[in-house]
Motif scaffolding. Sequence first.
Motif, PDB file in Angstrom:
ATOM      1  N   SER A 186       5.859  10.384   3.149  1.00 40.10           N
ATOM      2  CA  SER A 186       5.517   9.064   2.612  1.00 40.10           C
ATOM      3  C   SER A 186       5.153   8.096   3.733  1.00 40.10           C
ATOM      4  N   TYR A 187       5.842   8.199   4.850  1.00 40.64           N
ATOM      5  CA  TYR A 187       5.555   7.344   6.012  1.00 40.64           C
ATOM      6  C   TYR A 187       4.138   7.586   6.517  1.00 40.64           C
ATOM      7  N   THR A 188       3.765   8.837   6.627  1.00 42.57           N
ATOM      8  CA  THR A 188       2.456   9.179   7.164  1.00 42.57           C
ATOM      9  C   THR A 188       1.334   8.771   6.219  1.00 42.57           C
ATOM     10  N   LEU A 189       1.500   9.053   4.937  1.00 41.42           N
ATOM     11  CA  LEU A 189       0.438   8.779   3.974  1.00 41.42           C
ATOM     12  C   LEU A 189       0.240   7.290   3.706  1.00 41.42           C
ATOM     13  N   LEU A 190       1.325   6.506   3.781  1.00 38.84           N
ATOM     14  CA  LEU A 190       1.230   5.089   3.436  1.00 38.84           C
ATOM     15  C   LEU A 190       1.003   4.182   4.635  1.00 38.84           C
ATOM     16  N   SER A 191       1.144   4.698   5.848  1.00 42.58           N
ATOM     17  CA  SER A 191       0.903   3.868   7.034  1.00 42.58           C
ATOM     18  C   SER A 191      -0.497   3.251   7.043  1.00 42.58           C
ATOM     19  N   PRO A 192      -1.561   4.007   6.711  1.00 39.81           N
ATOM     20  CA  PRO A 192      -2.896   3.376   6.683  1.00 39.81           C
ATOM     21  C   PRO A 192      -2.999   2.228   5.686  1.00 39.81           C
ATOM     22  N   VAL A 193      -2.283   2.336   4.563  1.00 36.49           N
ATOM     23  CA  VAL A 193      -2.324   1.273   3.552  1.00 36.49           C
ATOM     24  C   VAL A 193      -1.724  -0.013   4.119  1.00 36.49           C
ATOM     25  N   PHE A 194      -0.540   0.097   4.710  1.00 37.31           N
ATOM     26  CA  PHE A 194       0.111  -1.094   5.258  1.00 37.31           C
ATOM     27  C   PHE A 194      -0.579  -1.583   6.527  1.00 37.31           C
TER      28      PHE A 194
END
Length: 504
Positions: A74-82
Motif C-alpha cells: 500500500s505504501y508503494t502504490l499510494l506514494s505517487p498519489v500523495f
Amino acid sequence: MAGMVNTHGGPSEALPGAGRALALLFIINLFNYIDRQVLSAVLPRLQLDANLFDPADPWLQSKLGFLTSVFLVSYTLLSPVFGWFGNRGRRWWVVGIGVLVWSLASGGSGLATGYVMLLLTRCAVGIGEAAYGPVAPSMLSDLYPVSQRGKVMALFYLAIPVGSALGFVIGGQIGEHFGWRTAFLVTFIGWFLGWQCFFMPEPPQPNRVDETPPSYLRVLAELKTIRSFVIGCLGMTCTTFVLGGVAAWAPTYIFQREARFAVTDKTFETLAEERTSDDRPVVPDEVVAKLRPLTGMPQVSFAEFKQKLRDTLPEDRQRAGDDFKQYGDRIFTAATTPDSISLGTVNLIFGVIVVVSGLGATLLGGWFGEYLLGRGIRGAYFHAAGWSTMLAFPFLVGALLVPFPVAWGLLFAAVFFLFFNTGPANTLLANVMRSDIRATGYAINILVIHMLGDVISPPIIGFVADVASLQTAFLGTSVFILIGGTLWVFGASSLDADTAKAGS
C-alpha cells in the motif's frame, strides 16, 4: 527572503525554522521504523494468540509473512498519489494527515481482535507512510541549500538504523513483559507528532515555474529526460533489492549454516511448553511423536537434520512431510543443541551489525558526498554512492565463503558500504528535480525501487533457495551490488549539468 535565494532559485543558506523541521521529520521517520520492527520482534508471540491464529492452520507462516509486507504494497502504490497532492497543497498538512493515519493504524494493531483486523491495520500503516514518505525529503530540499543537503539527508535517513534497533528493543522487551499488544500501543505517540505538523510554517518552493503544478504524467515525462534521475533511481533499485533480500534472509542463512541439532529429552520438554493463549500445544502431540525415533542422535548440521527428518517419515510420507514443513521452525528451534548458536543470538548479532554499521555509514556517506562536492569533484554524490556500493561486493561474497566468526566482520563491512550510499543517493535525486515536482518525483522513485526491489527480492531468494541453496541465492543477489554501483559511477558525468538545470 531575497537575500537567501541563490541565482538558481534555491536557498543560499538554511531557511529560518529549517532545524525545527528537520528535527520533527527525523522523529516521525524514527517512529516509522520503530513500528516496522516492533512487528518483526513480536511475530513469535502473535503465533501463540488464539484470537489470531489456529496453530493447526497450514498457512500460518504465509499469513505471518503477509503481515510484514502488506504495508509495503500500500505504501508503494499510494506514494505517487500523495506525492501528487504534495505538489498542490500545504505539504505539512499532507505530512500531518499521513502521520495521524499511520499512528492510529499502528497503535490500532495492538487492539486487533482477529487476523483480518490486524491485516487491515497493517495495510493502513502503509497508507499513512505513503502520505509523508515522498513529501518529507522534498520539504527538506527547499529548506537547505545544495551545499548542506548531503548532511541533512543523512541525518533524516539516520532514522532507519536507529529506529529499527529501537523497534526490536521495544517489541522484544515490552512484548515479553506486557504482551505484544502493549508494544504496538507505544506507537500512539505518533498522534502527537502528527498534530505538530499542522502548526509548522510551509517552506517556499522558490523555482515554481507556473501557477498550476504540473500533472503526474507531465512530471513523469520530465523525469524520463533527466539522465541523473533515471540512473540514480536504477542504482537505488539494485541496492534496495539487495538490502531487502539480505535483511529478510541473512539471519536464517547464518542460523542454518552454523547451528547444530540433536533430538533429546530437552527437545520434547521445549515443545511441550509451547502453548497458545487458550492452552493448546503449538506442535500437536501426534507430530511430536514422529520425532521419537531420532532421540539420542549425534549432533548434525541443518541440512543433515532436515535429511534425517525425511528418512524417518512413516508410511504416510506426504502427510508427515506436511507436518514437518508446517512446524519446522518450532522443531528446529527446540532441537538446537545447548552449545550451538541460536536463532535469537543470530538475530541479536545481526541487529547490532545493522544498527552500528548503518549509523556510521549513513552519517559518513552524507559527509563524504559534501566533502567531494567541496573539492570540486564532478558528480560528487554519484561517486560517493557508486564506489562505496561496489566496495560492499567483495565483503558480502567473502562473508558467504569464509568461516565464522571472521564472516561476522566481513558482513559488518558489507552492510556498512551498502548503507553508505543512503545520504548521497537521496541528495542527488533532490538536486536534479525542480522544487515543484520533487514530491511527485520522490513518490515515483519510491514506487520503482520498492516494486522492483525489496518487494520481490525476498520471494525470489526463497525460490532460488528451494531450487538450490540460500548461499547460491545470496551469491546471485550480490551481482546487483556491482550493477548498482557501476550505474552510479556511470551517471556522474551528467550530475552537475542536471543539478544546474534544475535550479536546485
